[in-house]
Write a protein that holds these residues in place. Structure first.
Motif, mmCIF file in Angstrom:
data_model
loop_
_atom_site.group_PDB
_atom_site.id
_atom_site.type_symbol
_atom_site.label_atom_id
_atom_site.label_comp_id
_atom_site.label_asym_id
_atom_site.label_seq_id
_atom_site.Cartn_x
_atom_site.Cartn_y
_atom_site.Cartn_z
ATOM 1 N N PHE A 7 52.870 13.644 -15.257
ATOM 2 C CA PHE A 7 52.773 13.461 -13.808
ATOM 3 C C PHE A 7 54.155 13.421 -13.154
ATOM 4 C CE2 PHE A 7 48.448 11.278 -14.391
ATOM 5 C CZ PHE A 7 47.796 12.486 -14.287
ATOM 6 N N ASN A 8 55.119 12.793 -13.805
ATOM 7 C CA ASN A 8 56.479 12.762 -13.264
ATOM 8 C C ASN A 8 57.087 14.159 -13.206
ATOM 9 O OD1 ASN A 8 56.674 10.054 -12.656
ATOM 10 N ND2 ASN A 8 57.432 9.505 -14.686
ATOM 11 N N LEU A 9 56.832 14.967 -14.223
ATOM 12 C CA LEU A 9 57.331 16.343 -14.203
ATOM 13 C C LEU A 9 56.688 17.143 -13.072
ATOM 14 C CD1 LEU A 9 57.450 17.170 -18.019
ATOM 15 C CD2 LEU A 9 59.371 16.851 -16.465
ATOM 16 N N ILE A 10 55.392 16.976 -12.902
ATOM 17 C CA ILE A 10 54.695 17.672 -11.808
ATOM 18 C C ILE A 10 55.239 17.214 -10.467
ATOM 19 C CG2 ILE A 10 52.456 17.934 -10.665
ATOM 20 C CD1 ILE A 10 51.177 17.765 -13.460
ATOM 21 N N LYS A 11 55.471 15.912 -10.341
ATOM 22 C CA LYS A 11 56.009 15.384 -9.088
ATOM 23 C C LYS A 11 57.400 15.930 -8.805
ATOM 24 C CE LYS A 11 57.887 11.355 -8.592
ATOM 25 N NZ LYS A 11 58.201 9.932 -8.554
ATOM 26 N N LYS A 12 58.239 16.015 -9.828
ATOM 27 C CA LYS A 12 59.591 16.538 -9.633
ATOM 28 C C LYS A 12 59.561 18.002 -9.215
ATOM 29 C CE LYS A 12 62.004 13.373 -12.686
ATOM 30 N NZ LYS A 12 62.796 13.210 -13.913
ATOM 31 N N VAL A 13 58.668 18.778 -9.805
ATOM 32 C CA VAL A 13 58.560 20.190 -9.439
ATOM 33 C C VAL A 13 58.089 20.322 -7.999
ATOM 34 C CG1 VAL A 13 57.270 22.312 -9.899
ATOM 35 C CG2 VAL A 13 58.223 21.009 -11.792
ATOM 36 N N LEU A 14 57.069 19.551 -7.628
ATOM 37 C CA LEU A 14 56.566 19.613 -6.256
ATOM 38 C C LEU A 14 57.612 19.167 -5.240
ATOM 39 C CD1 LEU A 14 52.903 18.358 -6.712
ATOM 40 C CD2 LEU A 14 53.679 20.686 -6.270
ATOM 41 N N ILE A 17 60.110 21.955 -4.789
ATOM 42 C CA ILE A 17 59.572 23.027 -3.940
ATOM 43 C C ILE A 17 59.559 22.601 -2.482
ATOM 44 C CG2 ILE A 17 57.481 24.349 -3.423
ATOM 45 C CD1 ILE A 17 56.937 24.354 -6.457
ATOM 46 N N ILE A 18 59.183 21.362 -2.220
ATOM 47 C CA ILE A 18 59.151 20.869 -0.839
ATOM 48 C C ILE A 18 60.557 20.828 -0.254
ATOM 49 C CG2 ILE A 18 58.699 18.808 0.569
ATOM 50 C CD1 ILE A 18 56.227 18.356 -1.186
ATOM 51 N N LEU A 20 62.915 22.823 -0.857
ATOM 52 C CA LEU A 20 63.368 24.176 -0.566
ATOM 53 C C LEU A 20 62.919 24.663 0.804
ATOM 54 C CD1 LEU A 20 62.790 26.006 -3.972
ATOM 55 C CD2 LEU A 20 64.954 25.285 -2.971
ATOM 56 N N LEU A 21 61.855 24.051 1.340
ATOM 57 C CA LEU A 21 61.352 24.460 2.643
ATOM 58 C C LEU A 21 62.353 24.097 3.731
ATOM 59 C CD1 LEU A 21 57.654 23.280 2.297
ATOM 60 C CD2 LEU A 21 58.508 25.620 2.173
ATOM 61 N N PRO A 22 62.491 24.956 4.726
ATOM 62 C CA PRO A 22 63.429 24.630 5.814
ATOM 63 C C PRO A 22 62.878 23.488 6.673
ATOM 64 C CG PRO A 22 62.247 26.648 6.313
ATOM 65 C CD PRO A 22 61.865 26.255 4.923
ATOM 66 N N THR A 23 63.774 22.722 7.245
ATOM 67 C CA THR A 23 63.358 21.632 8.115
ATOM 68 C C THR A 23 63.041 22.188 9.498
ATOM 69 O OG1 THR A 23 65.632 21.190 8.745
ATOM 70 C CG2 THR A 23 64.759 19.936 6.888
ATOM 71 N N THR A 24 62.080 21.584 10.124
ATOM 72 C CA THR A 24 61.705 21.994 11.477
ATOM 73 C C THR A 24 61.764 20.789 12.398
ATOM 74 O OG1 THR A 24 59.367 21.592 11.030
ATOM 75 C CG2 THR A 24 60.169 23.816 10.650
ATOM 76 N N ASN A 25 62.119 21.035 13.606
ATOM 77 C CA ASN A 25 62.127 19.986 14.621
ATOM 78 C C ASN A 25 60.958 20.229 15.559
ATOM 79 O OD1 ASN A 25 64.442 18.867 13.576
ATOM 80 N ND2 ASN A 25 65.775 20.184 14.799
ATOM 81 N N ILE A 26 60.073 19.270 15.608
ATOM 82 C CA ILE A 26 58.911 19.378 16.483
ATOM 83 C C ILE A 26 59.162 18.478 17.689
ATOM 84 C CG2 ILE A 26 56.447 18.976 16.705
ATOM 85 C CD1 ILE A 26 56.232 19.476 13.695
ATOM 86 N N ASN A 27 59.205 19.079 18.847
ATOM 87 C CA ASN A 27 59.397 18.323 20.069
ATOM 88 C C ASN A 27 58.072 18.238 20.810
ATOM 89 O OD1 ASN A 27 62.141 18.055 19.590
ATOM 90 N ND2 ASN A 27 62.573 20.040 20.520
ATOM 91 N N LEU A 28 57.604 17.013 20.996
ATOM 92 C CA LEU A 28 56.361 16.808 21.742
ATOM 93 C C LEU A 28 56.673 16.768 23.228
ATOM 94 C CD1 LEU A 28 54.725 14.031 19.547
ATOM 95 C CD2 LEU A 28 54.150 16.453 19.604
#
Length: 82
Positions: A7-14, A17-18, A20-28
């Motif tokens: 489970f720790n290995l799966i968590k580290k991989v996930l 991957i997360i 690596l995703l670019p950050t987004t700024n959401i303005n309400l």
């Protein structure tokens, strides 16, 4: 102990991957939070908000049960000696 390592290995991989995703700024828009609060309080006159959250939780659990069950069976089948 073995499952914890898996489970720790799966968590580290996930998490990798997360990250690596670019950050987004959401303005309400201005006043969105107040509008949402007012809408919830208006709906609360007809259906209590606790019941709405309960219904949403049941809906979420039913729709995701199949996915979670498939993940559990995949992990169980991957374990040796089961």
């Amino acid at each position: 102990m073995i499952l914890e390592t898996v489970f720790n290995l799966i968590k580290k991989v996930l998490l990798f991957i997360i990250n690596l995703l670019p950050t987004t700024n959401i303005n309400l828009p201005d006043g969105f939070v107040e509008w949402f609060r007012d809408t919830l309080s208006f709906v609360g006159y007809f259906v209590p908000v606790g019941d709405i959250f309960l219904m949403l939780g049941i809906w979420f659990a039913i729709t995701n049960f199949n996915i979670i069950w498939k993940i559990i069976t995949r992990i169980w089948d991957a374990l040796p000696f089961t």
